[in-house]
Motif scaffolding. Structure first.
Motif, PDB file in Angstrom:
ATOM      1  N   ALA A   2      76.740   9.334-136.874  1.00 49.90           N
ATOM      2  CA  ALA A   2      78.195   9.908-136.591  1.00 49.90           C
ATOM      3  C   ALA A   2      78.460   9.104-135.168  1.00 49.90           C
ATOM      4  O   ALA A   2      79.511   8.799-135.026  1.00 49.90           O
ATOM      5  N   MET A   3      77.470   9.444-134.306  1.00 45.14           N
ATOM      6  CA  MET A   3      77.934   8.873-133.085  1.00 45.14           C
ATOM      7  C   MET A   3      76.670   7.710-132.772  1.00 45.14           C
ATOM      8  O   MET A   3      75.430   7.996-133.063  1.00 45.14           O
ATOM      9  N   ARG A   4      77.199   6.408-132.484  1.00 43.78           N
ATOM     10  CA  ARG A   4      76.194   5.341-132.296  1.00 43.78           C
ATOM     11  C   ARG A   4      75.168   5.460-131.192  1.00 43.78           C
ATOM     12  O   ARG A   4      73.980   5.225-131.406  1.00 43.78           O
ATOM     13  N   HIS A   5      75.589   6.193-130.116  1.00 43.56           N
ATOM     14  CA  HIS A   5      74.799   6.267-128.915  1.00 43.56           C
ATOM     15  C   HIS A   5      74.256   7.554-128.567  1.00 43.56           C
ATOM     16  O   HIS A   5      74.875   8.240-127.877  1.00 43.56           O
ATOM     17  N   LEU A   6      73.489   8.334-129.343  1.00 44.24           N
ATOM     18  CA  LEU A   6      72.786   9.427-129.152  1.00 44.24           C
ATOM     19  C   LEU A   6      71.428   9.146-128.572  1.00 44.24           C
ATOM     20  O   LEU A   6      70.676   7.986-128.976  1.00 44.24           O
ATOM     21  N   PRO A   7      70.960  10.246-127.438  1.00 43.01           N
ATOM     22  CA  PRO A   7      71.655  11.089-126.774  1.00 43.01           C
ATOM     23  C   PRO A   7      72.743  10.435-125.907  1.00 43.01           C
ATOM     24  O   PRO A   7      72.631   9.463-125.530  1.00 43.01           O
ATOM     25  N   TYR A   8      73.811  11.217-125.939  1.00 42.85           N
ATOM     26  CA  TYR A   8      74.992  11.145-125.448  1.00 42.85           C
ATOM     27  C   TYR A   8      75.139  12.313-124.349  1.00 42.85           C
ATOM     28  O   TYR A   8      75.283  13.520-124.486  1.00 42.85           O
ATOM     29  N   PHE A   9      75.227  11.578-122.964  1.00 38.81           N
ATOM     30  CA  PHE A   9      75.162  12.515-121.853  1.00 38.81           C
ATOM     31  C   PHE A   9      76.710  12.559-121.461  1.00 38.81           C
ATOM     32  O   PHE A   9      77.145  11.560-121.390  1.00 38.81           O
ATOM     33  N   TYR A  49      78.066  18.851-134.091  1.00 40.99           N
ATOM     34  CA  TYR A  49      77.110  18.047-133.489  1.00 40.99           C
ATOM     35  C   TYR A  49      76.154  19.176-132.915  1.00 40.99           C
ATOM     36  O   TYR A  49      76.450  20.528-132.561  1.00 40.99           O
ATOM     37  N   TYR A  50      74.850  19.057-132.522  1.00 39.67           N
ATOM     38  CA  TYR A  50      74.138  19.949-131.620  1.00 39.67           C
ATOM     39  C   TYR A  50      73.422  19.228-130.397  1.00 39.67           C
ATOM     40  O   TYR A  50      73.249  17.846-130.273  1.00 39.67           O
ATOM     41  N   GLY A  51      73.000  19.940-129.498  1.00 35.67           N
ATOM     42  CA  GLY A  51      72.537  19.488-128.390  1.00 35.67           C
ATOM     43  C   GLY A  51      72.121  20.603-127.218  1.00 35.67           C
ATOM     44  O   GLY A  51      72.043  21.796-127.531  1.00 35.67           O
ATOM     45  N   VAL A 100      74.116  17.612-123.501  1.00 37.12           N
ATOM     46  CA  VAL A 100      73.885  16.126-123.714  1.00 37.12           C
ATOM     47  C   VAL A 100      74.063  16.383-125.574  1.00 37.12           C
ATOM     48  O   VAL A 100      73.270  17.479-126.123  1.00 37.12           O
ATOM     49  N   ILE A 101      74.416  15.373-126.167  1.00 34.40           N
ATOM     50  CA  ILE A 101      74.644  15.257-127.772  1.00 34.40           C
ATOM     51  C   ILE A 101      73.608  14.816-128.174  1.00 34.40           C
ATOM     52  O   ILE A 101      73.078  13.680-127.839  1.00 34.40           O
ATOM     53  N   LEU A 102      72.524  15.356-129.278  1.00 37.07           N
ATOM     54  CA  LEU A 102      71.297  14.979-129.553  1.00 37.07           C
ATOM     55  C   LEU A 102      71.369  14.578-131.371  1.00 37.07           C
ATOM     56  O   LEU A 102      70.916  13.701-131.902  1.00 37.07           O
ATOM     57  N   PRO A 135      59.853  18.848-130.585  1.00 40.98           N
ATOM     58  CA  PRO A 135      59.477  18.349-129.649  1.00 40.98           C
ATOM     59  C   PRO A 135      60.284  16.956-128.838  1.00 40.98           C
ATOM     60  O   PRO A 135      60.724  17.133-127.430  1.00 40.98           O
ATOM     61  N   GLU A 136      61.020  16.164-129.704  1.00 34.11           N
ATOM     62  CA  GLU A 136      61.659  15.089-129.299  1.00 34.11           C
ATOM     63  C   GLU A 136      62.961  15.457-128.681  1.00 34.11           C
ATOM     64  O   GLU A 136      63.474  15.042-127.934  1.00 34.11           O
ATOM     65  N   HIS A 137      63.302  16.710-129.159  1.00 35.35           N
ATOM     66  CA  HIS A 137      64.706  17.402-128.659  1.00 35.35           C
ATOM     67  C   HIS A 137      64.287  18.315-127.374  1.00 35.35           C
ATOM     68  O   HIS A 137      65.268  18.128-126.204  1.00 35.35           O
ATOM     69  N   LEU A 138      63.300  19.063-127.415  1.00 33.39           N
ATOM     70  CA  LEU A 138      62.801  20.040-126.364  1.00 33.39           C
ATOM     71  C   LEU A 138      62.703  19.178-125.007  1.00 33.39           C
ATOM     72  O   LEU A 138      63.239  19.734-123.916  1.00 33.39           O
ATOM     73  N   LYS A 139      62.129  17.961-125.020  1.00 34.54           N
ATOM     74  CA  LYS A 139      62.206  17.214-123.637  1.00 34.54           C
ATOM     75  C   LYS A 139      63.475  16.884-123.192  1.00 34.54           C
ATOM     76  O   LYS A 139      63.492  16.819-121.803  1.00 34.54           O
TER      77      LYS A 139
END
Ligand code: ADP
Ligand code: MG
Length: 156
Positions: A2-9, A49-51, A100-102, A135-139
């Motif tokens: 949906a968004m090309r560039h995640l993570p998006y800050f 989205y979530y983040g 940050v959108i993940l 873990p990949e999102h927690l970091k």
């Protein structure tokens, strides 16, 4: 995707929304200013989205984010609204919100009733919580983006 560039800050000021917020439902959404919305890639898909999110230099919390067509601008502009999964003691209009959108949960939908909307949002929140515990999102919660002193923060 949906968004090309995640993570998006992204970071910017919290402004008043159209007043039709969902605070009565217990799901307030912190609206970003027009400038922040315009800084998003124009092809960003609407939807949920979530983040992670952080108000000013406070704690980092889980969030669900909604990007939708904004009726205030006759649906030619979008609105970007963050529901932070945390109970705050007070409103924070005018404060700087960093997110940050993940990941993407679902597309934008119309609901036939407030009850239907409410239960969909509850499901979104549960899904966001589950994803964010990976873990990949927690970091990302520990990312310098959230923890550098104000003076060293780059304006993404
Ligand atoms: P508006 O239409 O002005 O955006 P909302 O009903 O959506 O009104 O409420 C959003 C406001 O509620 C935010 O700008 C913020 O100041 C406050 N708020 C309090 N708790 C939260 C939360 N957990 N997540 C998002 N905003 C919150
Ligand atoms: Mg709102």
């Amino acid at each position: 995707a949906a968004m090309r560039h995640l993570p998006y800050f992204c970071r910017g000021e919290v402004v008043k929304g159209f007043g039709k917020g969902c605070k009565e439902l217990g799901i307030p959404t912190a609206n970003f200013s027009k400038q922040v919305v315009e800084s998003f890639p124009s092809n960003t898909s609407t939807g949920i989205y979530y983040g992670w999110a952080c108000v000013r230099n406070g704690d980092v919390h889980k969030m669900v984010l909604s990007i939708k067509w904004n009726p205030v601008y006759k649906n030619i502009k979008k609105s970007v609204e963050t529901h932070i999964i945390h109970t705050f003691k007070a409103d924070f209009y005018g404060e700087i919100l960093s997110i940050v959108i993940l990941g993407y949960i679902r597309s934008e939908k119309n609901f036939s009733s407030l009850e239907a909307l409410f239960s969909a949002v509850q499901e979104d929140i549960e899904e966001a919580k589950r994803h964010l515990d990976l873990p990949e999102h927690l970091k990302l919660k520990e990312d310098n983006f959230f923890h550098l002193p104000e003076s060293k923060r780059a304006n993404h």
